[in-house]
Structures are given as structure tokens and as C-alpha cells.
Design a protein around this motif. Structure first.
Motif, PDB file in Angstrom:
ATOM      1  N   GLY A   4     -30.801 -17.775 -32.960  1.00  0.00           N
ATOM      2  CA  GLY A   4     -29.561 -18.330 -32.422  1.00  0.00           C
ATOM      3  C   GLY A   4     -29.713 -18.883 -31.019  1.00  0.00           C
ATOM      4  N   ALA A   5     -30.781 -18.466 -30.324  1.00  0.00           N
ATOM      5  CA  ALA A   5     -30.957 -18.881 -28.930  1.00  0.00           C
ATOM      6  C   ALA A   5     -31.594 -20.254 -28.797  1.00  0.00           C
ATOM      7  CB  ALA A   5     -31.803 -17.853 -28.188  1.00  0.00           C
ATOM      8  N   THR A  59     -22.679 -19.062 -29.563  1.00  0.00           N
ATOM      9  CA  THR A  59     -24.073 -18.772 -29.920  1.00  0.00           C
ATOM     10  C   THR A  59     -24.945 -18.770 -28.658  1.00  0.00           C
ATOM     11  OG1 THR A  59     -24.389 -21.109 -30.382  1.00  0.00           O
ATOM     12  CG2 THR A  59     -23.988 -19.689 -32.269  1.00  0.00           C
ATOM     13  N   PRO A  60     -26.028 -17.994 -28.700  1.00  0.00           N
ATOM     14  CA  PRO A  60     -26.873 -17.888 -27.502  1.00  0.00           C
ATOM     15  C   PRO A  60     -27.462 -19.220 -27.024  1.00  0.00           C
ATOM     16  CG  PRO A  60     -27.414 -16.168 -29.074  1.00  0.00           C
ATOM     17  CD  PRO A  60     -26.460 -17.075 -29.764  1.00  0.00           C
ATOM     18  N   PHE A  61     -27.713 -20.165 -27.934  1.00  0.00           N
ATOM     19  CA  PHE A  61     -28.350 -21.402 -27.449  1.00  0.00           C
ATOM     20  C   PHE A  61     -27.402 -22.206 -26.553  1.00  0.00           C
ATOM     21  CE2 PHE A  61     -26.543 -23.737 -31.107  1.00  0.00           C
ATOM     22  CZ  PHE A  61     -26.331 -25.006 -30.574  1.00  0.00           C
ATOM     23  N   HIS A  64     -25.175 -20.603 -24.575  1.00  0.00           N
ATOM     24  CA  HIS A  64     -25.248 -19.845 -23.321  1.00  0.00           C
ATOM     25  C   HIS A  64     -26.509 -20.241 -22.539  1.00  0.00           C
ATOM     26  CE1 HIS A  64     -21.822 -17.603 -24.547  1.00  0.00           C
ATOM     27  NE2 HIS A  64     -22.435 -16.896 -25.469  1.00  0.00           N
ATOM     28  N   ALA A  65     -27.605 -20.384 -23.307  1.00  0.00           N
ATOM     29  CA  ALA A  65     -28.866 -20.771 -22.655  1.00  0.00           C
ATOM     30  C   ALA A  65     -28.729 -22.146 -22.006  1.00  0.00           C
ATOM     31  CB  ALA A  65     -29.996 -20.769 -23.671  1.00  0.00           C
ATOM     32  N   ALA A  66     -28.115 -23.076 -22.732  1.00  0.00           N
ATOM     33  CA  ALA A  66     -27.937 -24.438 -22.186  1.00  0.00           C
ATOM     34  C   ALA A  66     -27.059 -24.400 -20.936  1.00  0.00           C
ATOM     35  CB  ALA A  66     -27.323 -25.347 -23.244  1.00  0.00           C
ATOM     36  N   ARG A  67     -26.011 -23.557 -20.958  1.00  0.00           N
ATOM     37  CA  ARG A  67     -25.166 -23.408 -19.754  1.00  0.00           C
ATOM     38  C   ARG A  67     -26.016 -22.865 -18.610  1.00  0.00           C
ATOM     39  NH1 ARG A  67     -20.594 -19.568 -20.725  1.00  0.00           N
ATOM     40  NH2 ARG A  67     -20.236 -19.918 -18.530  1.00  0.00           N
ATOM     41  N   GLY A  68     -26.882 -21.924 -18.958  1.00  0.00           N
ATOM     42  CA  GLY A  68     -27.766 -21.340 -17.940  1.00  0.00           C
ATOM     43  C   GLY A  68     -28.727 -22.350 -17.355  1.00  0.00           C
ATOM     44  N   HIS A  69     -29.025 -23.392 -18.117  1.00  0.00           N
ATOM     45  CA  HIS A  69     -29.915 -24.442 -17.592  1.00  0.00           C
ATOM     46  C   HIS A  69     -29.156 -25.453 -16.744  1.00  0.00           C
ATOM     47  CE1 HIS A  69     -32.388 -23.464 -21.370  1.00  0.00           C
ATOM     48  NE2 HIS A  69     -32.799 -22.730 -20.356  1.00  0.00           N
ATOM     49  N   VAL A  74     -26.495 -27.377 -17.976  1.00  0.00           N
ATOM     50  CA  VAL A  74     -25.984 -28.530 -18.739  1.00  0.00           C
ATOM     51  C   VAL A  74     -24.484 -28.695 -18.445  1.00  0.00           C
ATOM     52  CG1 VAL A  74     -25.595 -29.458 -21.061  1.00  0.00           C
ATOM     53  CG2 VAL A  74     -27.676 -28.176 -20.569  1.00  0.00           C
ATOM     54  N   TYR A  82     -24.443 -30.872 -27.600  1.00  0.00           N
ATOM     55  CA  TYR A  82     -25.059 -29.647 -28.111  1.00  0.00           C
ATOM     56  C   TYR A  82     -24.210 -28.990 -29.195  1.00  0.00           C
ATOM     57  CZ  TYR A  82     -28.414 -29.773 -24.294  1.00  0.00           C
ATOM     58  OH  TYR A  82     -29.410 -30.141 -23.442  1.00  0.00           O
TER      59      TYR A  82
END
Lengths: 284, 301
Positions: free
Chosen positions: A113-114, B197-199, B201-206, B208, B217
Motif C-alpha cells: 500500500g505504500a 493509503t500509505p502511498f 501519506h508517503a507522497a505528502r511526506g515528500h 507533493v 496520485y
């Protein structure tokens, strides 16, 4: 020797510090106006020393991931302070956080999911570089391939979909993406959960190597005290939104004060055998 | 074949009412039945009908005394104008609004929209149409039926366009109000799921930006159920507005099908059902092609 190194590092000012952090979630019952409040974090204090591995342990629902999300500024805390590199960041706007984003990166538990399911491996690693404008064009691709090699993935797989990788390989991909922006703090949110013991040990070995080469600070979030006992310099134990115990690994393992910590310690399973069987260089 | 069989099995025929007329002799009725081939057994009539489909006639209308295809072409064009406009509007509203609501999920905007859509979902299409007709009859702001005004042919080009648009308003608004809640809820649900979804969250962390996060996304990742729904939308272009057309007097397939069913004009009924079925197949095929093009996960499977 390791304890001495940890003690030396601890002399430096904290990289990140959380003071009296609180976070509540308001939930509603279906077909009802009744609201109930969940205290995810209650006056949490935590210090993360530079170039150390600080572990945050606790059972499910204890608030570990919420604390990580607040620290990475993915969620706003209701009260308290978050200091990072001597800057108070909890009240920063999205624009003000632009400088901070690359410095704090997260690796999530759910490796499938990441990763964006519509992107290839190279696109996934290139995404943060493009967003931050670090590289452009062919350089981005070259850098993505370098990072894949660094985490033990063949650059020949750069055009594969993330879904074509195994769980361990996806976690390596997530680590490659996380280190692409050369962060200072890497938050590993249950990143090893769901992997078999051998793969966990291999990923831990990889993280240990990367920590040295990139001078990284880790915040490892886990419910598995036996795992953090192998690698952590400092341990903080969370229970029902508060930190009930903290100290060096020796202090927590040697003389746990809180009943919940003793329960966690009693339920641990050792990873030592897995570490012994995991051969260096073996890829999941 | 099933479509033809079920329509044929229905009791009665187009000429039953004529037999009640004492001025028409049974011999004349029998001659008419023979002329249209209704005295033949079902398999023979089916083969004749299939032959006429291949000729592009799609059978013969007893009531209009012309080929079904020539009848359907005009009526289906009117229906497609109505449903195409409504479908376009629904998607243009539902996608951005659904994304915006999902981005503010659990806020007052979300709660307001969810309650409004719940109310709209519980109101039948017929009631919406009747309510709108009542309003336009009372206020005279829009024409209350038909496709064009009297004296349409004497109007200039822009006046003709304006007149057609004004006549489209009531049936289009009815269709939009009826189908918007379902689509809006689907867009919201898909987006909320992906945004958690985590991806993402990850994109926000980058770092975006929010708009890029939502449209570049989240939306592509949430698109699969929406693409399937789009296929159904296309498939329902001919059959989705029949009741609204009847109530608002729009000269599309709806009134024709109702009239043909009541008068047992067999081949018109079969032709209308067949054309809807064909469009449903085309819609689903289009959705499948779009899914393959949009999602590498589907390609991998």
C-alpha cells in the motif's frame, strides 16, 4: 562498545524533541449523533538523539503511529510542541514545512500500500526527487537506479511495477525512496512487521548499513520488543497514548519499572536465531 | 433471441383491438395478420426478423407502417441528446465535487453532501420530474414539455439552439438529480479509501502539493470503480431516461417504447430493447478497454 558509542551520541543536542504532545480523535457512532473521543496521545514527551536508533514500542492502539505521523507532520497535533533541529515545527504551515519534508521520511508497514500501484520502481524512487526538484530528466532515472542498487535491488528491475516485487523487495524499494532525499530522520513505522524473520533480519542489516553511510537517525516503531532489543540505542514504551517507560536499551531490558513493559518483555520472541541464519548479501 | 422470444410470448397481438371493431371483418384481420407474417410460427418469424436486422430494417412497425430502424434512428437520436447531456453534466459535477468532499471527509461539507445525497436517493425519478414540471408550470421560466416550441422552424440558428436547450432543461435536471447522488457517493468513497493509503501519506511526506496529490496520485488510483461506472453510464444512455421522457414529453425512445408495448407493436419493442442491449455491451467493452489502458494491475492479470 556499542553502549559507549550511544552514550557519546547522546551528549549531542536532540535532533527531534516532542513536548507535552496531545492528539484526540473524535469518532461518531453509525446512525447516532453520539460522539466519543479517543485520546491517541496524552502529554507525550520524547527526545530523539542524532544518529541513534530510538525505538518506540507498545501494543496495537497505543499511539505509536499517531506520534510518528505527528512528528512527520502528516497529522496536526492538538496541543504540545514538536522541535526539529532546534526549530518548533508543530505550528508551521504547509509552505513553511517545505524545508522540513525531505529531512523526515517514513517507511510504512504495508509495503504494497505504500507504493503507488500505477508507478514503476524507478518512478516510485524518482517521485520525491522530482517533487523536490533535486534532479531532472535522465539524472533522476540514473539516481533511482543507483538507489535501487544501494538497497540490494537490480537496476534491471527499474521498469517493473511495484506489485511485481516480493514483500521484502517492496520494503527495500520503500527504503530507497525514503533515502532518496537524504533525510536526517527516518521513521520506520512497523516496517518489519509482516515479513518473515529471515527477511526482517536482512532488512535490519540493510538499515544498519544505510544508517552508517547516510549518517541517519532512526525512529523504529514496533510492537515487538525482542526485535528492538537487537538494534535500539534508546527505547520508549507507549501504552494508551502515553510514554510509560524510557531509557537506554540496557535500562529498559535490565530493569523495567512499569507492569506493561514487563508484560511486553515476557511475551517477546527472540530473533537471534533468524540473525544467525540470515546470510549477509542474501536478498529476500 | 431471448428478447424476441419473450416479446413474442406476451399475450395478445397488435391486431387484437381491430377484431373488436364490428366494421372490420375477420377476413380482413386475417389478411392483415398474413400480410405481416403473424400467422407464421415463431421460429419462422424469428428467422424473418433476423434477416431484416441484417438488412438494416430491424423489423416492421405495424402502427407506423415503416421500418423499425427508421423509427428508432430519430427517437434514439433524441434520447442520446438528452442522456448524453445529462451524463456529461453528472460526471462534470460528480468527479470534482466528489474529490473535494473526500478531501474534506468528516467535515461539515462532507456531512451536508452525504445528507443531501441521501435525500435525493430516496426520491424517485418520477417524483423529481413531476416536482420540476409543477415548478416550471407555476413559474413559466422553462417550457414544460416537448422538444421544441411551436414555430421552431421560423426561428434563427441561435434562437433554435436556445429553444432546444430550454426544452432540454427539465428532463436533463431530472436525470442529473437522479443519478448524481450515486456517482458522487462512489467518487467520494473511492477517493476516501485511496487518500487513506500509505502511498498517499508517503507522497505528502515528500512534499507533493495538495492538488497534484488529489488529481495525479489519488484519482488515477481510485479510477477503477469509476471507469466501470462510466461503462454502465454509456450502456444506460438509451434505457436510462425512458420514464423521464414519458413524463416530460420528450420525444425519445421512452414514449415510443411505451406506446409500442401498449399496442403490442412487437418489432418496435424488440428493436428498442435490442438497441439498449447493444449499447450496454459497447459500454462494458469500452470500460474494459479503459481499465486495461489505465491500470497496470489489470494488464498484469
Amino acid at each position: 562498545m556499542a553502549a559507549e558509542q550511544a552514550a557519546k551520541r547522546a551528549v549531542k543536542p536532540a535532533l527531534a524533541r516532542v513536548k507535552a504532545l496531545s492528539k484526540q480523535y473524535v469518532q461518531r457512532r453509525a446512525f447516532s449523533r453520539t460522539k466519543f473521543v479517543v485520546d491517541a496521545l496524552k502529554n507525550v514527551d520524547l527526545e530523539i538523539q542524532p544518529e541513534c536508533l530510538t525505538a518506540l514500542v507498545g501494543s496495537s492502539g497505543s499511539g505509536k503511529s499517531t506520534l510518528a505521523s505527528c512528528l512527520a507532520m502528516l497529522e496536526k497535533a492538538d496541543a504540545g510542541e514538536i522541535w526539529f533541529e532546534r526549530e518548533e515545527i508543530s505550528h508551521c504551515s504547509a509552505r513553511e514545512l517545505a524545508w522540513l519534508r525531505p529531512k523526515i521520511q517514513m517507511v510504512f508497514q504495508d509495503s504494497a500500500g505504500a507504493l503507488n500501484p500505477l508507478f514503476s520502481a524507478a518512478q516510485i524512487i524518482a517521485e520525491p526527487l522530482e517533487v523536490q526538484g533535486r534532479e531532472s530528466g535522465r539524472q533522476v532515472r540514473r539516481r533511482a537506479c543507483e538507489l535501487m542498487e544501494e538497497v540490494g535491488l537490480s537496476a534491471d528491475w527499474a521498469d517493473r511495477s511495484a506489485l511485481a516485487f516480493s514483500g521484502g523487495q517492496r520494503q527495500r524499494l520503500a527504503i530507497a525512496r525514503a533515502i532518496a532525499l537524504q533525510p536526517t530522520l527516518l521513521i520506520l513505522d512497523e516496517s518489519l512487521s509482516g515479513l518473515d524473520l529471515v527477511t526482517q533480519a536482512q532488512i535490519l542489516n540493510l538499515l544498519a548499513d544505510i544508517r552508517v553511510t547516510h549518517s541517519l537517525t532512526y525512529l523504529l516503531i514496533s510492537h515487538d520488543l525482542s526485535l528492538v532489543g537487537q538494534v535500539a540505542d534508546h527505547i520508549a514504551v507507549m501504552h494508551r497514548g502515553t510514554i510509560i517507560e524510557r531509557g537506554t536499551r540496557q535500562e529498559v531490558f535490565g530493569g523495567a519499572q512499569h507492569e506493561h513493559t514487563r508484560e511486553l518483555l515476557a511475551s517477546t520472541q527472540t530473533l537471534e536465531s533468524a540473525f544467525r541464519t540470515a546470510r549477509p548479501g542474501m536478498r529476500p | 433471441m431471448l428478447c424476441f422470444l419473450f416479446a413474442d410470448l406476451a399475450p395478445g397481438s397488435f391486431f387484437d383491438e381491430i377484431t373488436l371493431n364490428p366494421q372490420i371483418s375477420p377476413e380482413t384481420v386475417a389478411a392483415l395478420r398474413s400480410h405481416y407474417g403473424l400467422d407464421q410460427p415463431t421460429p419462422v418469424r424469428y428467422v424473418r426478423w433476423v434477416t431484416s436486422v441484417f438488412k438494416g430494417e430491424w423489423g416492421y412497425s405495424f402502427a407506423y407502417n415503416r421500418s423499425v430502424s427508421s423509427l428508432l434512428t430519430v427517437r434514439a437520436g433524441n434520447t442520446l441528446l438528452l442522456t448524453g447531456m445529462a451524463t456529461l453534466l453528472v460526471w462534470l459535477i460528480a468527479v470534482p465535487l466528489g474529490i473535494w468532499i473526500a478531501d474534506h471527509s468528516d467535515g461539515w461539507v462532507d456531512r451536508l453532501c452525504m445528507r443531501t445525497t441521501s435525500v435525493l436517493l430516496s426520491v424517485p425519478e418520477l417524483v423529481v420530474a413531476l416536482g420540476l414540471l409543477y415548478l416550471v408550470v407555476r413559474t413559466h421560466v422553462l417550457p414544460a414539455g416537448g422538444m421544441v416550441s411551436l414555430g421552431f422552424d421560423q426561428l434563427g440558428r441561435w434562437s433554435k439552439l436556445s429553444d432546444s436547450m430550454m426544452h432540454l432543461m427539465v428532463p436533463v435536471i431530472t436525470l442529473v438529480l437522479s443519478s448524481l447522488p450515486i456517482l458522487l457517493r462512489h467518487v467520494r468513497a473511492s477517493m476516501v479509501e485511496v487518500l487513506n493509503t500509505p502511498f498517499i501519506h508517503a507522497a505528502r511526506g515528500h512534499g507533493v502539493a495538495r492538488a497534484r496529490l488529489l488529481f495525479y496520485y489519488a484519482l488515477p488510483a481510485a479510477a477503477n470503480p469509476l471507469i466501470s461506472l462510466f461503462g454502465f453510464s454509456v450502456g444506460g444512455l438509451l434505457s436510462g431516461s425512458l420514464l423521464v421522457e414519458v413524463v416530460t414529453g420528450w420525444p425519445g425512445l421512452g414514449p415510443l417504447l411505451l406506446e409500442a408495448t401498449m399496442s403490442r407493436d412487437l418489432y418496435v419493442v424488440v428493436g428498442a430493447v435490442m438497441s439498449s442491449t447493444l449499447l450496454m455491451i459497447v459500454g462494458n467493452l469500452l470500460a474494459d478497454v479503459m481499465l486495461v489502458a489505465a491500470d497496470p494491475r489489470v494488464r498484469m492479470q
